[in-house]
Design a protein around this motif. Structure first.
Motif, PDB file in Angstrom:
ATOM      1  N   LEU A   1       0.855  -1.192   0.000  1.00 44.71           N
ATOM      2  CA  LEU A   1       0.000   0.000   0.000  1.00 44.71           C
ATOM      3  C   LEU A   1       0.881   1.227   0.000  1.00 44.71           C
ATOM      4  CD1 LEU A   1      -2.716  -0.659   2.705  1.00 44.71           C
ATOM      5  CD2 LEU A   1      -3.099  -0.268   0.298  1.00 44.71           C
ATOM      6  N   PRO A   2       0.351   2.352  -0.483  1.00 47.46           N
ATOM      7  CA  PRO A   2       1.147   3.578  -0.370  1.00 47.46           C
ATOM      8  C   PRO A   2       1.091   4.099   1.063  1.00 47.46           C
ATOM      9  CG  PRO A   2      -0.934   4.025  -1.468  1.00 47.46           C
ATOM     10  CD  PRO A   2      -0.923   2.572  -1.151  1.00 47.46           C
ATOM     11  N   TRP A   3       2.151   4.724   1.485  1.00 49.10           N
ATOM     12  CA  TRP A   3       2.194   5.226   2.864  1.00 49.10           C
ATOM     13  C   TRP A   3       1.025   6.123   3.220  1.00 49.10           C
ATOM     14  CZ3 TRP A   3       4.379   4.025   7.266  1.00 49.10           C
ATOM     15  CH2 TRP A   3       5.532   3.234   7.250  1.00 49.10           C
ATOM     16  N   PRO A   4       0.672   7.086   2.344  1.00 48.00           N
ATOM     17  CA  PRO A   4      -0.365   8.028   2.771  1.00 48.00           C
ATOM     18  C   PRO A   4      -1.691   7.337   3.114  1.00 48.00           C
ATOM     19  CG  PRO A   4       0.734   8.836   0.794  1.00 48.00           C
ATOM     20  CD  PRO A   4       1.204   7.435   1.019  1.00 48.00           C
ATOM     21  N   GLU A   5      -1.939   6.163   2.535  1.00 50.06           N
ATOM     22  CA  GLU A   5      -3.217   5.502   2.764  1.00 50.06           C
ATOM     23  C   GLU A   5      -3.113   4.425   3.846  1.00 50.06           C
ATOM     24  OE1 GLU A   5      -5.314   7.007   1.253  1.00 50.06           O
ATOM     25  OE2 GLU A   5      -4.460   7.709  -0.647  1.00 50.06           O
TER      26      GLU A   5
ATOM     27  N   GLN B   1      -2.461   4.161   7.087  1.00 53.31           N
ATOM     28  CA  GLN B   1      -3.087   4.232   8.399  1.00 53.31           C
ATOM     29  C   GLN B   1      -4.604   4.053   8.294  1.00 53.31           C
ATOM     30  OE1 GLN B   1      -2.308   7.918  10.348  1.00 53.31           O
ATOM     31  NE2 GLN B   1      -2.706   7.092  12.386  1.00 53.31           N
ATOM     32  N   GLN B   2      -5.197   4.769   7.335  1.00 52.38           N
ATOM     33  CA  GLN B   2      -6.645   4.653   7.166  1.00 52.38           C
ATOM     34  C   GLN B   2      -7.049   3.224   6.826  1.00 52.38           C
ATOM     35  OE1 GLN B   2      -8.521   6.153   3.535  1.00 52.38           O
ATOM     36  NE2 GLN B   2      -9.766   4.403   4.092  1.00 52.38           N
ATOM     37  N   GLN B   3      -6.278   2.606   5.939  1.00 51.29           N
ATOM     38  CA  GLN B   3      -6.604   1.255   5.503  1.00 51.29           C
ATOM     39  C   GLN B   3      -6.508   0.271   6.651  1.00 51.29           C
ATOM     40  OE1 GLN B   3      -7.949   1.039   2.826  1.00 51.29           O
ATOM     41  NE2 GLN B   3      -6.735   1.394   1.011  1.00 51.29           N
TER      42      GLN B   3
ATOM     43  N   ARG C   1      -8.064  -4.098  -2.374  1.00 47.76           N
ATOM     44  CA  ARG C   1      -6.734  -4.035  -1.790  1.00 47.76           C
ATOM     45  C   ARG C   1      -5.670  -4.642  -2.690  1.00 47.76           C
ATOM     46  NH1 ARG C   1      -7.391  -3.032   3.537  1.00 47.76           N
ATOM     47  NH2 ARG C   1      -9.081  -1.581   3.746  1.00 47.76           N
TER      48      ARG C   1
ATOM     49  N   PHE D   1      -1.258   5.251  -6.018  1.00 44.48           N
ATOM     50  CA  PHE D   1      -0.229   4.361  -5.483  1.00 44.48           C
ATOM     51  C   PHE D   1       1.145   4.726  -6.013  1.00 44.48           C
ATOM     52  CE2 PHE D   1      -1.867   0.397  -3.321  1.00 44.48           C
ATOM     53  CZ  PHE D   1      -2.982   1.029  -2.855  1.00 44.48           C
TER      54      PHE D   1
ATOM     55  N   GLY E   1       2.764   6.991  -3.801  1.00 45.38           N
ATOM     56  CA  GLY E   1       2.686   6.594  -2.401  1.00 45.38           C
ATOM     57  C   GLY E   1       3.964   6.172  -1.741  1.00 45.38           C
TER      58      GLY E   1
ATOM     59  N   PHE F   1      -9.009   9.005  11.018  1.00 44.92           N
ATOM     60  CA  PHE F   1      -7.975   8.090  10.574  1.00 44.92           C
ATOM     61  C   PHE F   1      -6.571   8.452  11.032  1.00 44.92           C
ATOM     62  CE2 PHE F   1     -11.395   7.509   7.379  1.00 44.92           C
ATOM     63  CZ  PHE F   1     -11.761   6.252   7.812  1.00 44.92           C
TER      64      PHE F   1
END
Lengths: 357, 416, 276, 310
Positions: free
Chosen positions: B72-76, B78-80, C218, C231, C234, D272
């Protein structure tokens, strides 16, 4: 009020020419009706006078001033549209006051003008209504009122009554006529309805395929149509036509045949023996009488209108319509006698359609 | 009669919808062996392939466990992770920032791994870094990445400006002035004012001025005299006009890009920048030195964590996977790949880390590394700190006042 | 003709500020997408790359699975358009033509479904699909998108249906067509422009949707185009602008082509519908 | 959204039992849509409502009943208040700007001119890209040192060599609002174009005959006739813009110093980043109520005005 002069006016859309050099003079206070079948260019001509269509070539003068390149806003003409084109978001009063308020007239003056127009048109009770809550006839009146309040140089009407029912149409026709008489406004009126044309016009302009066929008073057109087209267009039921070869009898008088029977042609016709002509006779001008057994025509259909009786007949394979005020006791299949009176005949060159007598 | 047809129409819709749902819910074939889902966030474009490769090796090496890698990309991230845990669909192993770990552990999302680790495994780690993964004496994860921070400087610009590599903040200001004077588009030093790790950039100054995030009583140190001085230090740089324009609009990446383009004399950053510079600016001559000092030597030590989730049903297998990932060979490869400092004792003597001057400085500074505290509400505290810093840097608010309100917020959160 | 030319010049002049602002990012995308990675952050920035470089596009499709992402997006967008039409058509028909108890309530309900951003609902949405076992399932997105975009479809279709004279259907009934048949044979063909426009709205919204797709899908091979692009941004320490710009450009092209080819149809459908 | 008029014939028909039954059968038509959205949107809404009045851990697990406590926390947070104010500015500026630009643009695009379809396609282009991508590209465009905006401005001879556009809240927020306007224009222009093409040409001809200049027919015919379309554009845009997340999140994350935070980014951070799902839920409920209030009030007011005109 004003005069309108049209000189050699032409309109083309790309390579398609729809008006072929129109010449027309409309006098001050005159009521002129443009009439013709759909597609003849009468609405285009009106819209060119209004300034809503560009003039391809030729000149348009209003009161002696050339108007070709003047925008419609500055021509000071009023127009009543077929769809009325009432502003749906304005009340009746606002619709009528619109042009005046654009000119920055004083409020009191506007109110007076609108009030006058509303009174003439019996719209006083509807001034605060929106157009959508009005009946067709009322909307038509508002459209008229919008034109009246301005005291324009001329009124232009684009088939204003075609969306009304028959009875209302007759009624509004009379109102327009009266209005014209009381206001004395120069008017150009487009219609495809020849009754409207006949009843309203000081002069009628009959148009066909982008050309003027004839200009004249209603009675001139009725009595002496200059072309076969005009003859066929004006008058109801339409004129009867039959074709024949011109022959001269011993006295040198011209005649032709319908089937085996000879029919006398009017004297003084510009036509030679052997020429093919089209003879026109109005249904009202053919006396008819019930025949015993061997009349020259056979009844195909009888139409009663109450006042008149229309008979659709066949004579030597040619269809005729005859109108009579006599109460004839005839039925389909019966034989009748027809008389052809050369004094009532309109004779046209079969090739050019031009009048010969 | 219309009724029947309506029913027909409805039935058609139902059938169509039903078919779609059915197709959607065909269960995954049950597997005989344990499947361990591992989730990574990417440091660079190399991260994903690296772990995919590692997983393939692991799967080939034995028959009991199947590793499945997601990234996953870092920015997402935590939310994920929050969403997943809340719905019970979290992976067995997840990568995360160490600063999130406390909150996750406190709310019961993570599994303590002390009893899962095989004998002697914990001892392979550099103690500082493993200790960072402990709360209340339990270990909640392994330090997957560790970095210290240093001062990157553009050799050519320093040379042109005729200055030596600064060691104190005073010298830094002077050097930055001279570098800025070189050219309109060259800036003396970068100061970070927005985005991820803005607070970290401030910690460099805070710690080198002798301050700390929490004081001896465990209360906020955001408003201590040292903290105000540390802030004033950056304000002085900004007001002297020796930083890049628009500090508040610059995030970490912006500063790195400026340095890459040769527009920045000095920037404080971490070892990953080495890898990036090698790729994007191979001709740039730069050096790395210790972070300038006011009163104390210090650097910011940051780790990221990889943890086993509490809901995992295959914790033992998951631990085996982790131990494979953390064997000497794989860790060394990872460290070299991404340019992180060693987390295993065995790596510390690798020539890669000791001989390369651009890596050695980070290793040298490890003993003076300081860390962000492991408290559940850290993100919110950092956010209010960032806000106070922004107000101070812009001159909108007096730094002491701004920091006091951030400290109050932190104290309030500590009390929650 | 010269008059039209003059008017054209004026129109283009009037539009030019907006057109420049719209096209500016595209110029930026093109410029950056044609550069090598190390050309982006240089001391002097330039519009033109040193040499035209198409490697970013190749990278995108060959190594980053962007082609697959575009296909996923297409599947979801088509699916969502179909499902939302399937439920919105009868609802709009009923609102326009039939007596249904609680019409007003239904309208208010539709409005309410539009008032909440999906982002706010993400946790609940995710739990729901997790419960249904539909995480990592493209169909989950089909249903989610159609649920969110259905309300707008109902409004559009209903206002369009309102403009179609009832006489036509009644004529069909008199001709012996059942209600369903007259709906299918007379009504539907007439509202094709309206349906086309509604479909386009739904399609575009679904094509661009990010938050739900991100959360529910995912697995890398299931990601949609917008998520894939996100992504690419990301990684923790750097953003690959060259690849991102290439991807954004590629993702724009199909939709832009659709716009260009149907825009007159689009506006005709709208005007007849008269969204009221 | 207008109520369809029941025809007099329908209204006067007696409501026999069979008819009522038939009306209920008609429910079948709206049932699928209700079911679909009720499951997919209804359940999450229920979750949000429930969390809003509960004490919840960061993974949404309910620890207890909180009553209005979460709402109280929200109201006591100065950043919530600041974000609300900024949301108001954001929404009004974006929607207002969009409408102000979209009207003339739609009017021009409704003219008959060479290359009109190309112009229309270009105006619609921003629609072809997701908000997240647009925001990302614009973040690059306005970058101080490497962005193409400063490059272009410098090439025009303007002193924007390395102007940092996102460095102050005011400047960043302005840029974000402009981007927000840009992406809202396609939808709005489309709606207006639909409205413009529905105005009969004869109305303009009539106005011309009445002596209206182009400007007068614009202000007195076109704009009043566009009103219903304007209303729908405003309501829908307010809803979309109020809830619009990616532009601000990607360009500034709500910074500097919360200066560009709006309610939706506030909610996102609470949920979040800070792990406060309950507070986030309470704020979401408030947002929902604000929008509901707005929609109801607006629709009510416009309907009143419409009725007064009759």
């Amino acid at each position: 009020m004003s005069s309108i002069a049209i000189r050699n006016l032409t309109k083309s859309y790309g390579s398609v020419q729809v008006l072929h050099g129109i010449d027309l003079d409309i006098a001050d206070e005159e009521f002129v009706v443009l009439v013709g079948p759909s597609g003849c260019g009468k609405s285009t001509l009106l819209r060119m006078i209004a300034g809503l269509e560009d003039i391809t070539a030729g000149d348009l003068h209003i009161d002696g001033t050339r108007m070709n390149d003047v925008s419609p806003q500055k021509r000071d003409l009023a127009m009543v549209f077929q769809s009325y084109a009432l502003y749906p978001h304005m009340t009746v009063a606002e619709n009528m006051a619109f042009s005046l308020s654009l000119r920055g007239k004083q409020k009191s003056a506007i109110e007076r003008e609108v009030g006058d127009a509303a009174r003439i048109l019996h719209l006083e009770d509807y001034l605060d209504r929106l157009p959508k809550s009005l009946s067709g006839g009322q909307r038509q009146r508002v459209a008229m009122g919008r034109a009246i309040v301005r005291h324009p140089k001329a009124f232009l009407f684009d088939e204003p009554l075609s969306n009304l029912d028959a009875k209302l149409r007759t009624h509004m026709r009379a109102e327009i006529k009266q209005l014209h008489q009381s206001l004395g406004a120069t008017s150009v009126y487009v219609t495809h309805d020849q009754i409207e044309a006949m009843t309203l016009a000081d002069r009628i302009v009959v148009m066909n395929a982008g050309r003027v066929e004839q200009v004249g008073t209603p009675l001139e057109l009725f009595d002496r149509p200059r072309t076969r087209f005009v003859a066929g267009f004006i008058g109801a039921p339409a004129m009867n036509f039959f074709e024949g070869k011109v022959e001269l009898n011993e006295q040198g008088k011209p005649h032709t045949h319908i089937g085996p029977s000879p029919v006398a042609l009017p004297e003084g016709m510009e036509s030679q023996a052997g020429a093919i002509v089209t003879v026109g006779l109005r249904p009202q001008h053919i006396p008819v009488s019930a025949a015993s057994t061997d009349g020259n025509a056979r009844v195909e259909l009888v139409e009663q209108t109450g006042c008149e009786t229309n008979l659709l007949l066949k004579l030597a394979g040619i269809d005729f319509t005859v109108q009579t005020r006599d109460r004839l006791e005839v039925n389909a299949g019966d034989a009748v006698n027809l008389e052809f009176d050369s004094r009532n005949m309109h004779v046209f060159d079969s090739n050019s359609g031009q009048r010969l007598n | 009669m219309p009724k029947r047809n309506i029913r027909g129409l409805w039935a058609g819709i139902l059938v169509a919808a039903g078919a779609a749902t059915l197709a959607a819910s065909v269960p995954q074939a049950a597997l005989a062996k344990d499947t361990v889902r591992v989730r990574f966030a990417e440091y660079s474009t190399k991260t994903g392939p690296f772990f995919k490769d590692l997983a393939a090796q692991f799967n080939a090496s034995q028959d009991e466990i199947e590793v499945v890698v997601e990234h996953l990309p870092w920015p997402e991230m935590q939310q994920q992770l929050i969403t997943d845990i809340s719905a019970g669909t979290a992976p067995d192993i997840s990568h995360m920032a160490t600063r999130w770990m406390a909150g996750f552990a406190v709310d019961g999302a993570l599994a303590p791994i002390d009893d899962l680790m095989s004998e002697g495994f914990a001892e392979t780690f550099v103690p500082t870094f493993l200790d960072l993964q402990k709360i209340d004496g339990q270990t909640w994860g392994l330090p997957i990445a560790a970095s210290a921070r240093g001062m990157f400087y553009n050799k050519k610009l320093l040379e042109q400006a005729g200055v030596d590599v600064p060691t104190t903040w005073e010298e830094t200001l002077e050097a930055a002035k001279k570098i800025s004077a070189l050219n309109d588009e060259v800036y003396g030093i970068g100061v970070q004012g927005s985005g991820l790790d803005t607070e970290g950039y401030w910690f460099y100054s805070l710690w080198t001025h002798g301050g700390d995030i929490t004081d001896e009583n465990g209360r906020s140190g955001f408003a201590s005299p040292a903290a105000v001085a540390a802030t004033q230090n950056y304000i002085d740089l900004i007001e002297a006009g020796v930083t890049q324009p628009g500090v508040l609009g610059s995030n970490r990446e912006d500063l790195q890009n400026l340095f890459t383009a040769g527009k920045l004399g000095i920037v404080l950053s971490g070892p990953w920048l080495n890898a990036q510079l090698a790729e994007e600016a191979p001709d740039l001559e730069y050096g790395i030195a210790e972070i300038p000092v006011a009163t104390d030597r210090a650097t910011y030590g940051v780790t990221d964590t990889i943890s086993i989730l509490a809901d995992s049903e295959v914790k033992d297998s998951a631990m085996k996977v982790l131990e494979f990932f953390f064997n000497d060979e794989n860790r060394l490869a990872f460290g070299k790949n991404e340019g992180f400092v060693p987390v295993l004792k065995s790596m510390a003597n690798e020539p890669y880390f000791t001989e390369d001057p651009n890596m050695a400085v980070f290793l040298d500074m490890s003993p003076v590394a300081k860390f962000a505290p492991l408290v559940p509400q850290w993100e919110e505290m950092a956010e209010s700190l960032k806000s106070a810093l922004a107000k101070s840097y812009s001159g909108d608010e007096d730094p002491a006042a701004a920091l006091t309100s951030a400290a109050d917020k932190m104290n309030a959160l500590l009390d929650e | 003709m010269t008059r039209k030319a003059k008017r054209s010049a004026l129109c283009w002049l009037g539009l030019s500020p907006l057109l420049i602002v719209v096209l500016f990012p595209y110029a930026t995308m093109l410029s950056t997408a044609l550069k090598r990675k190390d050309e982006i952050f240089q001391f002097e920035t330039t519009w033109l790359p040193d040499s035209l470089y198409f490697g970013n596009f190749i990278e995108l499709f060959a190594n980053r699975g962007f082609g697959r992402a575009l296909l996923n997006s297409l599947y979801i967008s088509f699916g969502a358009t179909l499902v939302s039409l399937a439920v919105a058509l009868p609802a709009a028909y009923a609102l326009s033509r039939l007596r249904v108890p609680g019409k007003g309530t239904f309208r208010t309900y539709l409005l309410v479904t539009q008032l909440i951003s999906p982002i706010v609902l993400i946790v609940g949405l995710f739990r729901l699909f997790a419960y249904l076992g539909m995480i990592n399932d493209l169909n989950a997105l089909v249903f989610a998108h159609s649920a969110f975009y259905m309300a707008f479809a109902v409004w559009m279709l209903q206002s369009y249906f309102d403009t179609i004279p009832k006489d036509l259907e009644e004529a069909a009934w008199m001709d012996g067509a059942s209600r369903l048949k007259s709906f299918r044979r007379v009504f539907l063909p007439l509202c094709l422009p309206g349906i086309a426009v509604t479909s386009l709205f739904t399609f575009v919204n679904s094509w661009n949707e990010y938050a739900m797709s991100l959360t529910i899908l995912r697995e890398g091979s299931l990601q949609t185009a917008p998520v894939k692009i996100a992504f690419l941004t990301g990684t923790l320490y750097e953003t690959e602008w060259n690849i991102i710009m290439a991807a954004t450009l590629v993702a724009t092209v199909p939709v832009a082509i659709v716009f260009a080819s149907i825009q007159s149809y689009l506006i005709r459908g709208l005007s007849l519908g008269g969204v009221k | 959204m207008e109520m369809t008029q029941t025809t007099p014939a329908q209204a006067s028909r007696p409501q026999s039992g069979a008819r009522i039954g038939r009306n209920l059968t008609n429910l079948v038509f709206i049932l699928p849509s209700v079911l679909l959205s009720l499951t997919i949107i209804g359940y999450p809404i229920f979750e949000v409502m429930r969390m809003a009045v509960s004490d919840v851990n960061r993974f949404g697990k309910i620890r207890g009943f909180e009553g209005l406590g979460n709402f109280l926390k929200v109201f006591q947070d100065p950043i919530f208040i600041q974000s609300s104010y900024q949301t108001l500015i954001w929404t009004v500026a974006v929607v207002g700007g969009t409408v102000l630009i979209a009207i003339p643009v739609a009017i021009i695009l409704n003219e008959d001119f060479h290359g009109r379809s190309i112009a229309r396609t270009i105006v619609l282009l921003p629609w072809a890209v997701s908000l997240a991508m647009t925001a990302l590209v614009w973040r690059f465009v306005v970058n101080g040192d490497f962005g193409t905006l400063n490059l272009a401005l410098t090439q025009l001879g303007l002193p924007f060599n390395n102007h940092p556009w996102l460095a102050t809240a005011a400047s960043a927020f302005t840029i974000e609002i402009l981007v927000g306007i840009l992406v809202s224009i396609p939808f709005t222009v489309t709606i207006f174009l639909g409205g413009l093409t529905s105005i009969p040409v004869t109305l303009y001809e009539a106005a011309a005959m009445d002596g209206a200049t182009r400007w007068q027919s614009l202000t007195r015919i076109t704009l009043p006739m566009l009103r219903p379309f304007l209303q729908i554009a405003i309501v829908l845009n307010v809803i979309y813009v109020f809830n619009s997340f990616p532009i601000i999140w990607i360009m500034t994350n709500g910074g500097p110093a919360n200066g560009t935070d709006i309610l939706i980014t506030y909610v996102y951070k609470q949920a979040f980043a800070f792990g406060k799902l309950d507070v986030a839920a309470a704020a979401s409920v408030l947002m929902f109520l604000v929008l509901l209030g707005f929609s109801v009030l607006y629709l009510f007011m416009t309907r009143q005005r419409g009725a007064a005109g009759q």
